[in-house]
Design a protein around this motif. Sequence first.
Motif, short mmCIF file in Angstrom:
data_model
loop_
_atom_site.label_atom_id
_atom_site.label_comp_id
_atom_site.label_asym_id
_atom_site.label_seq_id
_atom_site.Cartn_x
_atom_site.Cartn_y
_atom_site.Cartn_z
N ALA A 60 56.52 27.16 55.36
CA ALA A 60 57.92 26.14 54.91
C ALA A 60 58.70 27.08 54.33
CB ALA A 60 57.42 25.18 54.15
N SER A 61 58.41 27.92 53.25
CA SER A 61 59.33 29.13 52.65
C SER A 61 60.19 29.95 53.39
CB SER A 61 58.33 29.72 51.36
OG SER A 61 57.65 30.65 52.19
N ALA A 62 59.51 30.29 54.59
CA ALA A 62 60.21 31.12 55.36
C ALA A 62 61.47 30.50 56.01
CB ALA A 62 59.28 31.79 56.29
N LEU A 63 61.50 29.13 56.18
CA LEU A 63 62.26 28.50 56.59
C LEU A 63 63.40 27.94 55.64
CD1 LEU A 63 60.09 26.57 59.33
CD2 LEU A 63 61.80 28.33 59.69
N GLY A 64 63.22 28.18 54.46
CA GLY A 64 64.10 27.75 53.33
C GLY A 64 63.57 26.42 52.72
N LEU A 65 62.53 26.03 52.97
CA LEU A 65 61.82 24.79 52.51
C LEU A 65 61.08 25.08 51.43
CD1 LEU A 65 61.11 22.78 55.89
CD2 LEU A 65 63.22 22.60 54.26
N LYS A 66 61.69 24.99 50.24
CA LYS A 66 60.93 25.72 49.00
C LYS A 66 60.47 24.51 47.91
CE LYS A 66 63.27 30.01 49.80
NZ LYS A 66 62.62 31.23 49.51
N LEU A 67 61.02 23.41 48.22
CA LEU A 67 60.39 22.27 47.34
C LEU A 67 59.73 21.34 47.86
CD1 LEU A 67 60.88 21.29 44.24
CD2 LEU A 67 63.00 20.23 45.31
N CYS A 68 58.52 21.14 47.41
CA CYS A 68 57.58 20.10 47.88
C CYS A 68 57.46 19.07 46.88
CB CYS A 68 56.24 20.79 48.21
SG CYS A 68 55.05 19.44 49.05
N LYS B 137 54.99 12.54 50.82
CA LYS B 137 54.93 13.88 50.83
C LYS B 137 56.29 14.38 51.27
CE LYS B 137 52.81 18.35 51.64
NZ LYS B 137 51.64 19.13 52.45
N VAL B 138 57.32 15.22 50.57
CA VAL B 138 58.39 15.58 50.92
C VAL B 138 58.92 16.97 51.07
CG1 VAL B 138 61.01 15.46 50.69
CG2 VAL B 138 59.53 13.35 50.48
N MET B 139 59.47 17.69 51.89
CA MET B 139 59.74 19.14 51.86
C MET B 139 61.12 19.25 52.07
SD MET B 139 56.86 20.86 51.64
CE MET B 139 57.58 22.52 51.88
N VAL B 140 61.71 19.91 51.05
CA VAL B 140 63.23 20.16 50.97
C VAL B 140 63.73 21.65 50.70
CG1 VAL B 140 63.69 17.48 50.94
CG2 VAL B 140 63.73 18.87 48.66
N PRO B 141 64.80 21.82 50.73
CA PRO B 141 65.12 23.35 50.43
C PRO B 141 65.14 23.31 48.78
CG PRO B 141 66.77 22.58 52.18
CD PRO B 141 65.93 21.47 51.45
N ASP B 142 65.91 22.62 48.15
CA ASP B 142 66.13 22.73 46.65
C ASP B 142 66.28 21.46 45.97
OD1 ASP B 142 68.66 22.20 47.41
OD2 ASP B 142 69.26 23.89 47.35
N MET B 143 66.46 21.59 44.65
CA MET B 143 66.41 20.22 43.90
C MET B 143 67.90 19.56 44.15
SD MET B 143 64.77 18.63 41.62
CE MET B 143 63.75 19.42 41.24
N GLU B 144 68.83 20.22 44.27
CA GLU B 144 69.94 19.62 44.80
C GLU B 144 69.77 18.69 46.00
OE1 GLU B 144 74.84 20.61 46.02
OE2 GLU B 144 73.39 22.04 44.89
N TYR B 145 69.36 19.23 47.08
CA TYR B 145 68.98 18.45 48.26
C TYR B 145 68.18 17.45 47.92
CZ TYR B 145 67.99 17.78 53.15
OH TYR B 145 68.00 17.35 54.53
N TYR B 146 67.12 17.80 47.20
CA TYR B 146 66.03 16.60 46.77
C TYR B 146 66.94 15.14 45.99
CZ TYR B 146 62.34 13.88 44.79
OH TYR B 146 61.53 12.79 44.56
#
Length: 158
Positions: free
Chosen positions: A58-66, A110-119
Amino acid sequence: MKFDRYDLKILEELQKNARITNQELADRIGLSPSPCLRRVKALEESGIIRDQVTRLKASALGLKLCAFIHISMDRHTPERFENFERHIREYPEVIECHLITGQSADYMLKVMVPDMEYYQEFLLNKITPLEGVTGAHSSFVLRNPVNRTELPLTHLGH
């Protein structure tokens, strides 16, 4: 379905590496290729083996926030739950959705997103406006010391 030691070993090996060749699998479990393949096909046809997937980093694809989101619903009716679940299935950010008990919430996502703003945008524009949602409480993953897809099979050997 009854499982013998060969079935259990097949399931263990395929959970570790679904791309293993039938010959390699047969060698590892101590069967010849033909009976090994028949057993795998039987496990697939019975529905025990559901599918084979590729896990991505996930992190390699820019999904850093779970995040885990506990959702409270206003009414506990089949129609309300069906409507919520239908909408949730449309959101690729939702990796898992569980109807739960024992908590003040009705669902856990359970949600995977790039960052807090996207969340924040996801939560405010997609989750909380859904009909019936009365509350959404978020928890964020700091670290993930265990992350496996393999199911425990030890209880089947008894």
